[in-house]
Scaffold this motif. Structure first.
Motif, mmCIF file in Angstrom:
data_model
loop_
_atom_site.group_PDB
_atom_site.id
_atom_site.type_symbol
_atom_site.label_atom_id
_atom_site.label_comp_id
_atom_site.label_asym_id
_atom_site.label_seq_id
_atom_site.Cartn_x
_atom_site.Cartn_y
_atom_site.Cartn_z
ATOM 1 N N GLU A 79 0.873 -1.178 0.000
ATOM 2 C CA GLU A 79 0.000 0.000 0.000
ATOM 3 C C GLU A 79 0.907 1.224 0.000
ATOM 4 O O GLU A 79 1.132 1.876 1.037
ATOM 5 N N ALA A 80 1.428 1.538 -1.181
ATOM 6 C CA ALA A 80 2.466 2.560 -1.295
ATOM 7 C C ALA A 80 1.863 3.956 -1.419
ATOM 8 O O ALA A 80 2.275 4.765 -2.254
ATOM 9 N N THR A 81 0.868 4.254 -0.564
ATOM 10 C CA THR A 81 0.292 5.594 -0.485
ATOM 11 C C THR A 81 0.537 6.212 0.882
ATOM 12 O O THR A 81 0.215 7.370 1.110
ATOM 13 N N ASP A 82 1.093 5.415 1.788
ATOM 14 C CA ASP A 82 1.366 5.847 3.159
ATOM 15 C C ASP A 82 2.562 5.020 3.619
ATOM 16 O O ASP A 82 2.492 3.787 3.599
ATOM 17 N N PRO A 83 3.660 5.636 4.012
ATOM 18 C CA PRO A 83 4.863 4.860 4.321
ATOM 19 C C PRO A 83 4.825 4.114 5.651
ATOM 20 O O PRO A 83 5.751 3.349 5.938
ATOM 21 N N SER A 118 7.787 -4.625 1.245
ATOM 22 C CA SER A 118 8.759 -3.800 1.959
ATOM 23 C C SER A 118 8.847 -2.396 1.392
ATOM 24 O O SER A 118 9.852 -1.700 1.576
ATOM 25 N N ALA A 119 7.786 -1.932 0.714
ATOM 26 C CA ALA A 119 7.778 -0.556 0.229
ATOM 27 C C ALA A 119 7.682 0.429 1.381
ATOM 28 O O ALA A 119 8.230 1.524 1.320
ATOM 29 N N ASN A 120 6.970 0.018 2.455
ATOM 30 C CA ASN A 120 6.727 0.907 3.585
ATOM 31 C C ASN A 120 7.656 0.602 4.749
ATOM 32 O O ASN A 120 8.087 -0.540 4.930
ATOM 33 N N THR A 121 7.910 1.604 5.573
ATOM 34 C CA THR A 121 8.726 1.385 6.759
ATOM 35 C C THR A 121 8.061 0.386 7.697
ATOM 36 O O THR A 121 8.746 -0.372 8.392
ATOM 37 N N SER A 155 13.573 3.963 -2.191
ATOM 38 C CA SER A 155 13.307 3.999 -3.627
ATOM 39 C C SER A 155 11.864 4.376 -3.916
ATOM 40 O O SER A 155 11.584 5.215 -4.787
ATOM 41 N N VAL A 156 10.937 3.759 -3.177
ATOM 42 C CA VAL A 156 9.510 3.988 -3.437
ATOM 43 C C VAL A 156 9.141 5.444 -3.200
ATOM 44 O O VAL A 156 8.503 6.096 -4.037
ATOM 45 N N TYR A 157 9.575 5.998 -2.059
ATOM 46 C CA TYR A 157 9.116 7.342 -1.710
ATOM 47 C C TYR A 157 9.990 8.440 -2.298
ATOM 48 O O TYR A 157 9.539 9.582 -2.444
ATOM 49 N N THR A 163 8.717 11.741 2.144
ATOM 50 C CA THR A 163 9.538 11.060 3.134
ATOM 51 C C THR A 163 9.046 9.626 3.302
ATOM 52 O O THR A 163 7.843 9.380 3.169
ATOM 53 N N PRO A 164 9.912 8.651 3.519
ATOM 54 C CA PRO A 164 11.358 8.764 3.740
ATOM 55 C C PRO A 164 12.147 8.556 2.449
ATOM 56 O O PRO A 164 11.825 7.667 1.674
ATOM 57 N N ILE A 165 13.175 9.358 2.273
ATOM 58 C CA ILE A 165 14.066 9.142 1.136
ATOM 59 C C ILE A 165 15.495 8.869 1.610
ATOM 60 O O ILE A 165 16.397 8.744 0.779
ATOM 61 N N THR A 166 15.679 8.774 2.918
ATOM 62 C CA THR A 166 16.986 8.418 3.468
ATOM 63 C C THR A 166 16.810 7.302 4.500
ATOM 64 O O THR A 166 15.718 7.086 5.032
#
Length: 383
Positions: A79-83, A118-121, A155-157, A163-166
């Motif tokens: 669900e890559a709309t919310d990390p 594993s797209a989300n934290t 990568s996803v975000y 965020t997160p990009i780091t």
């Protein structure tokens, strides 16, 4: 029902019973003994000297949440709309009628951990499922909570400019979510102890994390690189989590640290290429190096990265990489059950265990050898 005239590989301290039998009643193992049973009925199964093993356990998959041969419509993994989505539950997205459940059973895989991606934290609540059934609720024997570190959330975000990009932001987001859940629990406790206190507004994300903070549910950290594994250790120690490292591709680089910290690793996939930067140090020796250092190891396919029917081939690859044959089989039976926390039900052949059993006329790690009988909860599903 009895299975007799079998070489029973118990995966317990009892070791191998060269000529024995197992009795099954109401889906459970009721007797494990050497020799021949006093009475044999027509429903009993003559193993003919075959090897009797507990059903295999794939400790990390996306079985049923990414359906085979179907693109977007069958992919409910991320669900890559919310990390940060701990309130999602994988059982709400798994299709137990996906054909790969049948392929798992045919290969002797009777239990799997299936997981959000594993797209989300934090991807949500995982599910330990039997591979036979039509309704996930009735197949469920345990859960876990999926967290992810490293390349995937970045990568996803990053592509979304959010965020997160780091790696720093990924870890910070996990800490923030766990800290909010701790505060939410405190507010619940205050409200229950003092009638004048108001109950906090319902928070689905924090509510889902409470069993993780209470150590009733294991935290599963997706991480490949050694530094990401160390971040998982750091966060888990800060919040006193019962946790597992998933993948651990560079685990061998810090095997001594993992052993010292008593961190179990679900290693894999290894039967694949180095498909992204953080897998550049992938080696089939990783499971052996971890095991030899004293780390508890299970193996996985990460299905559909590697099709689930090749779990035993993954174990054979671990043997090629230096693991003993016995330890590799243990890593997809009793060892996997222990790491997942379901060792009292599956993974070994002993009285009181679920009757998840399989028979082989040849080597179970041979790609050309399939089980000629597979039983789940005492019901024959392959024969």
């Amino acid at each position: 029902m009895k299975i007799w005239n079998a070489a029973i590989h118990t995966q317990t301290a009892a070791g191998i019973i060269e000529n024995g039998y197992v009795s099954v009643e109401n889906g459970k193992i009721t007797e494990v003994s050497s020799g021949t049973p006093e009475t044999i009925t027509p429903e009993d199964i003559d193993a003919g000297g075959s090897m009797l093993l507990p059903g295999f356990i794939d400790a990390h998959t996306h079985l049923g949440i990414i359906e085979n041969g179907i693109a977007f419509e069958g992919d409910d993994c991320n669900e890559a709309t919310d990390p940060f989505t701990p309130h999602l539950r994988v059982i709400d997205g798994v299709n137990p009628l996906d054909r790969c459940f049948e392929e798992a059973r045919a290969a002797g895989v009777t239990t799997v951990m299936t997981s959000p991606g594993s797209a989300n934290t934090c991807g949500g609540t995982m599910a330990i499922l039997k591979t036979a059934g039509r309704m996930t609720d009735r197949m469920l024997i345990g859960t876990g909570m999926k967290f992810a570190l490293g390349e995937n959330p970045k990568s996803v975000y990053n592509d979304r400019d959010e965020t997160p990009i780091t790696r720093m932001a990924t870890a910070a987001m996990i800490r923030e979510g766990l800290s909010k859940a701790q505060r939410y629990q405190q507010e619940l406790d205050f409200a229950e102890s003092d009638p004048d206190e108001h109950m906090p507004d319902y928070d689905a994300k924090s509510e889902a994390l409470l069993p993780v903070l209470e150590r009733d549910v294991k935290a599963h950290f997706h991480c490949h690189r050694a530094d990401d594994i160390c971040t998982a250790i750091r966060i888990a120690k800060e919040f006193h989590l019962d946790y597992v490292i998933v993948h651990g591709t560079e685990g061998y680089e810090i095997a001594d640290i993992l052993a010292e910290e008593q961190v179990p690793v679900i290693a894999g996939p290894t039967l694949c290429d180095r498909c992204k930067p953080e897998m550049q140090k992938l080696t089939i020796q990783n499971p052996a190096l971890l095991h030899n250092a004293g780390v508890k190891v299970a193996l996985c396919t990460d299905h559909p990265v590697i099709p689930i029917q090749y779990l035993s081939t993954t174990a054979a690859l671990a043997v090629k990489g230096g693991m003993s044959r016995e330890d590799a089989i243990y890593a997809i039976t009793a060892g996997a059950a222990e790491i997942l926390g379901v060792e009292e039900r599956v993974g070994s052949i002993a009285v009181g265990m679920d009757a998840d059993l399989q028979l082989y006329r040849g080597d179970p790690l041979d790609l050309l050898c399939d089980p000629w009988l597979v039983m789940i909860d005492g019901k024959i599903c392959v024969q």
